[in-house]
Design a protein around this motif. Structure first.
Motif, PDB file in Angstrom:
ATOM      1  N   GLU B 167       1.032  -1.527  -0.423  1.00 39.68           N
ATOM      2  CA  GLU B 167       0.007  -0.373  -0.244  1.00 39.68           C
ATOM      3  C   GLU B 167       0.929   1.217   0.174  1.00 39.68           C
ATOM      4  O   GLU B 167       0.572   2.108  -0.799  1.00 39.68           O
ATOM      5  CB  GLU B 167      -0.783   0.178   0.947  1.00 39.68           C
ATOM      6  N   TRP B 214      -5.537   0.739 -10.667  1.00 31.29           N
ATOM      7  CA  TRP B 214      -5.778   0.186  -9.861  1.00 31.29           C
ATOM      8  C   TRP B 214      -5.904   0.070  -8.364  1.00 31.29           C
ATOM      9  O   TRP B 214      -6.453  -0.770  -7.905  1.00 31.29           O
ATOM     10  CB  TRP B 214      -3.651  -0.621 -10.134  1.00 31.29           C
ATOM     11  N   ALA B 215      -5.424   0.883  -8.041  1.00 32.15           N
ATOM     12  CA  ALA B 215      -5.635   2.315  -6.593  1.00 32.15           C
ATOM     13  C   ALA B 215      -7.089   1.481  -6.613  1.00 32.15           C
ATOM     14  O   ALA B 215      -7.388   2.101  -5.407  1.00 32.15           O
ATOM     15  CB  ALA B 215      -5.113   3.583  -6.642  1.00 32.15           C
ATOM     16  N   GLN B 218      -9.013  -1.248  -4.810  1.00 38.90           N
ATOM     17  CA  GLN B 218      -8.452  -1.716  -3.888  1.00 38.90           C
ATOM     18  C   GLN B 218      -9.419  -1.563  -3.221  1.00 38.90           C
ATOM     19  O   GLN B 218     -10.439  -0.658  -2.898  1.00 38.90           O
ATOM     20  CB  GLN B 218      -7.587  -0.444  -3.298  1.00 38.90           C
ATOM     21  N   GLN B 219      -9.371  -2.277  -1.679  1.00 41.37           N
ATOM     22  CA  GLN B 219     -10.552  -2.330  -0.798  1.00 41.37           C
ATOM     23  C   GLN B 219     -11.144  -0.782  -0.126  1.00 41.37           C
ATOM     24  O   GLN B 219     -10.046   0.249   0.197  1.00 41.37           O
ATOM     25  CB  GLN B 219     -10.794  -3.009   0.507  1.00 41.37           C
ATOM     26  N   ALA B 224      -6.438   0.020   2.932  1.00 40.10           N
ATOM     27  CA  ALA B 224      -6.446   0.792   1.935  1.00 40.10           C
ATOM     28  C   ALA B 224      -7.301   1.528   0.879  1.00 40.10           C
ATOM     29  O   ALA B 224      -7.200   1.693   0.282  1.00 40.10           O
ATOM     30  CB  ALA B 224      -7.202  -1.447   1.190  1.00 40.10           C
ATOM     31  N   ARG B 228      -7.584   4.409  -2.170  1.00 33.97           N
ATOM     32  CA  ARG B 228      -8.593   4.826  -3.150  1.00 33.97           C
ATOM     33  C   ARG B 228      -8.218   6.764  -2.757  1.00 33.97           C
ATOM     34  O   ARG B 228      -8.275   7.270  -3.662  1.00 33.97           O
ATOM     35  CB  ARG B 228      -9.818   4.105  -2.609  1.00 33.97           C
TER      36      ARG B 228
END
Lengths: 112, 996
Positions: B167, B214-215, B218-219, B224, B228
């Motif tokens: 991360e 991809w970012a 993320q959850q 995470a 975002r």
């Protein structure tokens, strides 16, 4: 939104606050306290900030009435020449002028 | 002297570290400056690269930050001149440090700084770095710096690398991507030198887009979520970059547009929704075209399904969290205004948008207080009505109305009613609890609402007037005084537009025929005083209507006079009396005796203060002005003057008793009231002129005011000036006295305040250099000279001569213009006014010392006297605009031959750097005049430029010679002269010619 790289109108440079800023920047450049490039950057920031501040912070209002003598719209700039104008300020103060010129540009830069 | 802050140069890295640590600790400013100077010296030295690299290894984050800064300083200074090997080595060291520090869990401060340093490398290195994001990602994966080979790497490779990054590595990559977009956006896109950088960005956006995609995947929980959030910020930075640079590059933009869907998912994320709302609002407001129709449909669905219920809930609970939701709805509405207006029932959310805007205004709470949202909706409705009016006014007049117009009118009528309801003033118990901010906020909303109504009135016209009148009358019937007040407040704003259309008069009449003013005038009724004040304002605003319906006039003014005695209403009543009596003066002449006696009663009341007194006495004077013949004006005027004389006497009485404070109040009030009478008695500008009445005999007939009887009234006016004996040392009194004189000076026909010129002359002569507001006195004298310089006006040589003598005396007393620049400027201005019609007087009275004084003003530092002095010399040098005697012309020539050289020297003193940029325009004027009209100018300039006092290192003798040649060549081109002066001034001053 801060729009880096966007250019702003330079019309407020001829106001008293704009001229005072230019005079001050000249002093700072002459005394070698800042570089001319920084001064130009400051002036560009002024162009941006004064437009923003006048738009967002100035709450005073005024109405006026007169005879529209000439108007044109060229390069996204409106120009109105109005004669025999009567102004009413929001503090009830009223005054007249023989002739005024209003130059109006887009407040918000729209994307192409 | 050693103050303990002197810093010795550090001898090794450890000492440098200590210095950096001291730099970041609190300490005296001089110490910080000295440390900074030492460190800057090291940064700029040859060993700067090595030092930066060594400091990077420090355990102290501040030192590591400083190390990154040192790399940046070196890159900024030496970047473009590095050889390929050194550049490559610097790049490797920077990436290597960043990779290692991130592995060790380095904090944001140092990592962000290193990202910024890498961006500086990208901008300043002579080596082209084609895939900076891929390089860093690959290095993160490999655990050390790995620079990709430009030819063998594919941009898609980053997609395979990202899943292997943690991360923190992802966040650092996003910081770097954001820094690239931000820094490159500052580089001009339209210069060939930088075009390459922007072309590179078209490639980098491919990697950036894969990275952000991809970012965003993320959850949305835990740490995470920070990835975002960072992706959102980076996304906005890239959009900001793209807006000005890629307006015609849809391919590059597509990489960013393809992320809209994923970015919009953040709107549903509890932790990110606030930031996401702000970002989407920003883009909607300033980069509307970034969103394509499909994106707008997607946003419409989000507004309808997700934002609408949350906003409605927030409105119900008066939850401040509703603000960003409402702002997004407003921005979305404005961005889609065509759709909202023209397809109100479309499936893309038009009705939802309109309905939500209604809901916001309908919600509980007062704007400026608990309701922070209503004021924001005004922007949407302004956009709405502006679109409607633009569309309707640009269509052909015979083209049919658009099909949506009916529904639009309906929507706007609802808006008017909702706004009317929203601007009801709060009950006393609420208003009392408000501070300045709440009161100002509420007032601002009222102002914004009524401005909006003005725009809506353009479309709805008489229907809207009827709607407001109905709301007022319905509220009146129900005795809902706040509703009455709000409707009257709106009607006041519309008055100018309503009065332009006589067809609206029947609607206005409903108000005047109602019981409104009977109720308002019944002081036994419990009516909020704000409602009474607004009703009184209505009488002032609709003065023209009342003028046309004289049946309402006497009762109206009587009611206003009665209100004058009510505390809380007096100021509003005085204001309305002034405007109504001025507008309806002709219709009120028969009421004059009654008003005079009402005024006498008012003078005894508790509400009588300087403001109300001045307004009402001016109002009565306006009615007197409408009397005919002129002789009929004398008696009522004298009745008013008696009141002024009483004030004058009491001022003198107070002064005699030693009560100087009261003497000042009474004295100033008496003069201000006198000025108000003078203003009321001025002939209105729109008075009809009888073009057939050219009877010369009548024109020659002396005016009543020139007769003995008329002069008597004037003597009474002049007599009031005796109050200056006791209040002549107060600025306000001098100002008011000048105001009295000015009211007569602007009149073109004789009148009671058109006093003999000797009054002004005496007034000036009684002043000394210590008189307060002497500049106002001088400007009044200047005004008198201007009035008597007109084509058909009477020349007053003797009076002008006396004034000139007095002015010369003031100049002498001042000695130098900088003693009092304002007074000096006005003195010079008065002398300037003597040209051309009194030029002979000018030379009779002007001594060498006065001319030297004016010359000193040109050379001085003060802007105002410098400006008027330049105007004076310009006027003197240029040919006079009216015929003058030979003798006068000869005197001018003598003055120029005696003072020309000195004037040129003074002007060059300004041009060599004394003047400010803002002063150059008027400093150029006398020079332009000299070049055109004085043959000796070249010699004077040559001599002044060669003078050793002119010497400045920046400008060589050659430069001066060149300037002389150029300026002489520009003599017929004023604009060119100005440009040359500006350029020469800039070189002397060591500044830029322009900031453009």
């Amino acid at each position: 939104m801060a729009q880096q790289g966007q250019s702003y109108y330079e019309l407020y440079r001829s106001t008293s606050v704009g001229m005072a800023l230019a005079d001050t920047l000249d002093d700072l450049i002459s005394s070698r306290r800042i570089e001319p490039q920084l001064a130009m950057r400051i002036m560009q920031n002024f162009d941006e900030s004064i437009a923003k501040v006048l738009n967002e912070k100035v709450k005073a209002r005024m109405t006026f009435k007169g005879h529209l003598d000439t108007y044109r719209f060229c390069d996204e700039v409106w120009t109105f020449i109005i004669k025999d104008i009567h102004f009413k300020m929001d503090n009830a103060h009223q005054f007249d002028a023989e002739k005024i010129k209003i130059v109006a540009c887009l407040a918000k830069e729209k994307a192409a | 002297m050693d103050d303990g802050t002197a810093i010795a140069a550090p001898q090794n890295v450890a000492e440098v570290e200590q210095l950096i640590q001291r730099l970041y600790k609190p300490g005296p400013a001089t110490l910080v400056k000295n440390i900074n100077d030492q460190l800057l010296q090291l940064q700029l030295s040859q060993d700067g690269w090595k030092l930066a690299d060594e400091l990077m290894a420090s355990d102290d984050a501040n030192v590591r930050f400083f190390a990154a800064l040192t790399f940046t300083v070196k890159l900024n200074n030496d970047g473009p001149t590095l050889d390929d090997d050194t550049a490559h080595s610097v790049q490797t060291r920077l990436i290597s440090w960043l990779v290692r520090l991130v592995q060790r869990g380095e904090g944001g401060l140092v990592c962000k700084k290193l990202c910024s340093t890498l961006t500086t490398y990208f901008l300043r290195s002579p080596l082209v770095w084609e895939h900076p994001l891929l390089s860093l990602a690959f290095s993160f994966q490999r655990g050390d710096a790995t620079i990709e080979s430009n030819t063998t790497r594919s941009a898609d490779e980053i997609r395979d690398i990202l899943p292997s990054l943690n991360e923190l590595q992802l966040r650092v990559l996003l910081w770097f991507a954001g820094a690239l977009a931000e820094e490159v956006s500052r580089v001009p896109a339209n210069t060939p030198a930088h075009a390459n950088l922007h072309t590179q960005m078209e490639n980098i956006v491919k990697d950036a887009s894969v990275l952000m995609q991809w970012a965003f995947q993320q959850q949305s929980t835990g740490s995470a979520s920070a990835v975002r959030a960072e992706a959102l910020r980076t996304y906005l930075t890239w959009i900001n970059y793209a807006q000005p640079v890629w307006p015609r590059n849809p391919d590059a933009l597509q990489y960013l547009r393809s992320l809209i869907g994923q970015a919009s998912q953040c709107l549903f994320d509890e932790d990110l929704s606030s930031e996401a709302l702000d970002i989407f609002r920003d883009i909607l407001e300033s980069y509307t075209t970034f969103f394509q129709p499909s994106h707008m449909e997607m946003l419409a669905a989000i507004v309808h399904n997700h934002i609408r219920p949350k906003l409605q809930q927030a409105l119900l609970e008066q939850d401040p969290d509703g603000l960003p939701l409402a702002q997004l709805v407003i921005a979305f509405g404005c961005a889609n205004i065509q759709q909202v207006v023209e397809q109100p029932d479309s499936g893309s959310g038009s009705w939802t948008v309109v309905k939500l805007h209604f809901d916001i205004i309908e919600a509980q709470g007062y704007p400026g207080d608990e309701d922070q949202l209503s004021i924001q909706t005004i922007e949407f409705w302004n956009t709405y009505i502006e679109y409607v009016n633009d569309t309707l006014f640009s269509k052909d007049s015979d083209a049919p109305d658009p099909p949506w117009l009916y529904q639009t009118r309906d929507v706007l009528k609802q808006v008017v009613e909702l706004l009317w309801k929203k601007i009801w003033t709060p009950p006393n118990e609420v208003a009392k609890a408000w501070g300045d901010s709440e009161s100002e906020g509420f007032k601002e909303f009222r102002g914004d609402s009524t401005d909006l109504m003005l725009s809506i009135y353009v479309l709805l016209g008489k229907d809207m007037l009827q709607q407001l009148v109905t709301l007022a009358l319905r509220s009146l019937e129900a005795k809902q005084w706040r509703g009455v007040e709000a409707a009257l407040f709106c009607l006041n704003t519309l008055s100018d537009n309503v009065l332009e259309e006589s067809s609206s008069e029947d609607v206005v009449e409903e108000i005047f025929r109602s019981s409104l003013f009977r109720d308002i005038a019944d002081f036994s009724q419990n009516i909020p005083s704000q409602a009474r004040r607004t009703a009184i304002d209505l009488l002032g605003s609709y003065g023209q209507y009342i003028e046309r319906h004289a049946e309402f006039l006497p009762d109206t003014v009587r009611f206003l006079f009665a209100s004058l005695e009510m505390a809380g209403l007096a100021n509003a009543a005085a204001k309305s009396i002034a405007s109504l009596c001025s507008a309806c003066r002709v219709s009120l002449t028969t009421e004059l005796p009654g008003f005079l006696s009402q005024y006498q009663r008012f003078l005894e009341s508790k509400t009588c203060d300087p403001y109300t007194k001045e307004k009402v006495i001016g109002a009565i004077a306006a009615i007197i002005q409408a009397l005919s013949p002129e002789s009929a004006k004398a008696e009522p005027l004298r009745a008013l003057l008696v009141n002024i004389e009483k004030d004058v006497e009491s001022a003198k009485q107070y002064a005699a008793e030693g009560d100087l404070e009261m003497a000042e109040v009474m004295g100033v009030t008496s003069l201000e009231s006198l000025a108000s009478i003078g203003k009321g008695l001025q002939v209105p500008e729109d008075v009809p002129i009888d073009i057939y009445d050219d009877n010369e005999e009548q024109a020659k007939k002396p005016s009543y005011w020139e007769s003995a009887e008329g002069r008597e009234a004037q003597q009474q006016i002049v007599g009031c000036f005796s109050v200056l004996q006791v209040v002549g040392t107060y600025s306000a009194a001098i100002d008011a006295a000048c105001q009295v004189l000015r009211t007569g000076l602007t009149e073109s026909e004789p009148g009671p305040f058109v006093l003999p010129t000797s009054v002004t002359v005496n007034f000036v002569q009684q002043c000394s250099i210590n008189t307060p507001q002497l500049e106002t006195v001088l400007s009044t004298a200047g005004m008198m000279i201007t009035q008597h310089s007109r084509k058909d006006s009477k020349r007053i040589d003797e009076d002008v001569s006396s004034i000139s003598k007095a002015v010369a005396g003031f100049c002498e007393a001042l000695r130098q213009p900088d003693t009092d620049p304002t007074v000096a400027a006005e003195c010079i201005n008065v002398l300037s006014e003597l040209m051309p019609h009194y030029v002979h007087v000018l030379f009779e009275e002007m001594s060498a010392s006065t001319l030297t004084f004016i010359l000193a003003a040109v050379q001085g530092a003060d802007s105002m006297p410098k400006r008027t002095a330049c105007e004076f010399w310009t006027k003197l040098i240029k040919p006079q605009t009216a015929a003058i005697s030979e003798d006068a012309q000869q005197r001018i020539n003598q003055v120029m031959s005696s003072y020309g050289q000195q004037l040129v020297y003074s002007l060059l003193h300004q041009i060599r750097g004394q003047a400010q940029r803002s002063e150059l325009d008027y400093v150029c004027e006398p020079l332009k005049a000299l070049l055109l009209h004085q043959t000796g100018t070249q010699v004077w300039l040559q001599s002044a430029l060669a003078d050793e006092r002119f010497a400045i290192p920046r400008v060589t003798m050659n430069d001066r010679a060149m300037f002389l040649r150029q300026i002489m060549g520009s003599r017929s081109d004023g604009r060119k002269t100005k440009e040359l002066v500006k350029a020469f001034w800039a070189s002397c001053r060591g500044t830029v010619v322009s900031y453009g």
